[in-house]
Design an enzyme around this catalytic site. Structure first.
Site, mmCIF file in Angstrom:
data_model
loop_
_atom_site.group_PDB
_atom_site.id
_atom_site.type_symbol
_atom_site.label_atom_id
_atom_site.label_comp_id
_atom_site.label_asym_id
_atom_site.label_seq_id
_atom_site.Cartn_x
_atom_site.Cartn_y
_atom_site.Cartn_z
ATOM 1 N N ASP A 62 0.350 39.307 -21.685
ATOM 2 C CA ASP A 62 0.311 40.527 -20.879
ATOM 3 C C ASP A 62 0.997 41.705 -21.570
ATOM 4 O OD1 ASP A 62 -0.803 38.869 -19.032
ATOM 5 O OD2 ASP A 62 0.637 39.278 -17.442
ATOM 6 N N ASP A 63 0.635 42.902 -21.100
ATOM 7 C CA ASP A 63 1.349 44.163 -21.337
ATOM 8 C C ASP A 63 1.046 44.834 -22.663
ATOM 9 O OD1 ASP A 63 2.482 43.611 -18.917
ATOM 10 O OD2 ASP A 63 4.448 43.072 -19.700
ATOM 11 N N HIS A 90 -4.891 44.853 -17.104
ATOM 12 C CA HIS A 90 -3.582 44.675 -16.472
ATOM 13 C C HIS A 90 -3.101 45.993 -15.860
ATOM 14 C CE1 HIS A 90 -0.133 42.322 -15.549
ATOM 15 N NE2 HIS A 90 0.674 42.789 -16.485
ATOM 16 N N HIS A 137 1.063 49.408 -15.133
ATOM 17 C CA HIS A 137 1.821 48.305 -14.534
ATOM 18 C C HIS A 137 2.511 48.622 -13.215
ATOM 19 C CE1 HIS A 137 4.282 44.634 -14.561
ATOM 20 N NE2 HIS A 137 3.498 44.207 -15.543
ATOM 21 N N HIS A 188 3.983 37.293 -23.064
ATOM 22 C CA HIS A 188 3.867 38.738 -23.298
ATOM 23 C C HIS A 188 3.897 39.017 -24.792
ATOM 24 C CE1 HIS A 188 5.416 38.316 -19.200
ATOM 25 N NE2 HIS A 188 4.810 39.460 -18.940
#
Length: 484
Positions: free
Chosen positions: A308-309, A359, A363, A450
């Site tokens: 993620d991210d 995503h 965020h 991540h």
């Protein structure tokens, strides 16, 4: 407790855009709320001019400094840019972001079980200008740990000619500030919620004046838009106030730096030169998948690693090399603002046979947004991914795993949660991350990691080596779903 669904979903903290003309993938975020019209806010001007969009992928050596949690018990997401040559400006943003984050974590994350209920911190960034010898960035903060809307913004400027960090008020010449302040007061007086005596007091004291005048942006036509946060110059209930001074009005009052910032905003030169001695821009990996994945997860043990991210430079590039060495495939849940900065890395993910998912843009907790805001967060990120790869994603991971019926109804994307949470955002220890995955992962699990953290990327070789030896195959989330 293990989440045994293949619909994993981390929630992202986000912001909607102004009504500016932005190309797919360009940096459009303006803050975690719908600020589509200045006139829609209680204390705002009747009209507003657009702010020119900037393509961050053209900034050589750009790195996005991100720090996100993935737990709704401590929901935060922060980001700011690190541009070679503008170290003093980066240091100022870093200091401000880290102070806000430390305060939030001390109150929301370390105050005992359930202390973060209803709280959230999101700090997102937008480039205002990145041209010639001028760099401008706006950080927008949504802090739900206090009262009110919690929405504030601050602009940061860098003067490449003098190699100096500039505050917002530095765009106005010292000798012209009285005339500038008088013009602002004349625009504000008479508006609902404005207390004239309090306004005069704010503008007369240097400290309060600097604090109130910390968000100034040049518009595409050369005007200057000044935004006052909630409570700065009026009663808190009135919200924020916006004053836009025309190019003709404001130009005589600008400092030498302010005039260059105005010029580079109106007519960008196309390249940014801040005098950096070194602007490394690592090439994206060129790994290519050898055809479609024919792994049958009914017959063999499969795992879906998810990251993620990102993308992040250089971490994502290093990760892609590790995955290629084991012919492992993974799913990357990317944030739109990072895709806009590093589309080359997203293309590299796709060409190497990995899956690129959504995503959100920056965020936010999607369950706290309106349906229109949720749709904007996801559609803008979809557009950025499609601009990079030619394909729109089919999956999304909601930040913090926060998803409800309203979020699902706002998109056609399929939500993805996880089975194994490495908590690598909390524990920056490669050995610990590797042990967690190796000890907890079982057949058909979705693993949460991540690629913005070097320690998480460093854990991947040991994970791949050990689990491959145990007979596991690494596939994308969509492939795992399709073959079960």
């Amino acid at each position: 407790m293990r989440n045994r669904t293949l619909l994993p979903s981390l929630l992202l903290l986000g912001a909607l855009s102004l009504t500016t003309a932005c190309s797919p993938g360009s940096d459009q975020s303006e803050g975690p709320s719908d600020t589509s019209s200045a006139a829609a806010r209680p204390g705002s001007s009747a009209t507003t001019s657009p702010v020119r969009s900037v393509d961050p992928s053209r900034i050589k050596g750009l790195q996005i400094v991100s720090d996100n949690s993935e737990q709704n018990s401590c929901p935060f997401a922060t980001s700011y840019p690190d541009v070679p040559g503008a170290e003093a400006m980066t240091a100022a943003m870093k200091k401000d972001v880290e102070q806000r984050l430390a305060t939030f974590r001390a109150g929301a994350c370390e105050g005992g079980q359930g202390s973060a209920e209803g709280r959230e911190l999101n700090i997102s960034h937008r480039f205002l200008v990145a041209s010639g010898d001028v760099l401008g960035v706006r950080l927008t903060t949504l802090d739900h740990s206090g009262v009110g809307s919690g929405l504030t913004a601050r602009t940061y400027w860098y003067d490449g000619k003098d190699r100096t960090y500039r505050t917002a008020l530095d765009v106005v010449a010292d000798g012209s500030r009285d005339a500038f302040l008088t013009a602002l007061k004349n625009q504000l007086k008479g508006r609902e919620g404005i207390d004239t005596a309090a306004l005069d007091a704010t503008f007369s004291a240097p400290a309060s004046r600097a604090a109130a005048l910390d968000d100034m942006v040049f518009t595409a036509d050369g005007g200057l838009r000044v935004t006052f946060d909630r409570g700065d110059v009026g009663v808190p209930a009135a919200g924020d106030y916006v004053v836009t001074l025309s190019q003709k009005t404001v130009t005589p009052w600008l400092s030498a730096f302010g005039r260059r910032a105005q010029q580079q905003t109106v007519t960008p030169s196309g390249s940014l030169e801040l005098g950096a001695s070194n602007t490394p821009t690592p090439a994206a990996p060129t790994h290519t998948a050898s055809g479609d994945d024919d792994t049958d997860c009914k017959q063999v043990k499969c795992i879906a690693l998810t990251f993620d991210d990102g993308p992040a430079a250089p971490e994502t590039a290093t990760l892609l090399t590790y995955l290629a060495q084991y012919k492992a495939r993974a799913t990357f849940f990317t944030t739109g603002q990072n895709v806009a900065a590093h589309p080359d890395l997203v293309r590299a993910e796709d060409k190497a046979g990995h899956e690129v998912g959504n995503h959100s843009w920056n965020h936010p907790d999607l369950t706290r947004l309106t349906p229109a805001q949720v749709a904007s967060q996801l559609s803008r990120t979809n557009a950025a991914i499609k601009a990079a790869t030619g394909k729109e994603p089919t999956l999304f991971r909601p930040p913090y795993g926060a998803v409800n019926a309203q979020v699902k109804a706002a998109t056609t994307l399929s939500p993805v949660l996880w089975d194994v949470d490495t908590e690598d955002w909390k524990y920056r220890d490669a050995a610990r991350v590797a042990r967690t995955v190796i000890a907890k992962t079982k057949r058909n699990d979705v693993v949460l990691m991540h690629d913005i953290h070097p320690t998480s990327v460093a854990a991947v070789p040991e994970i791949l080596r050990t689990l491959t030896a145990r007979g596991y195959h690494f596939v994308t989330v969509s492939h795992l779903r399709a073959t079960l």
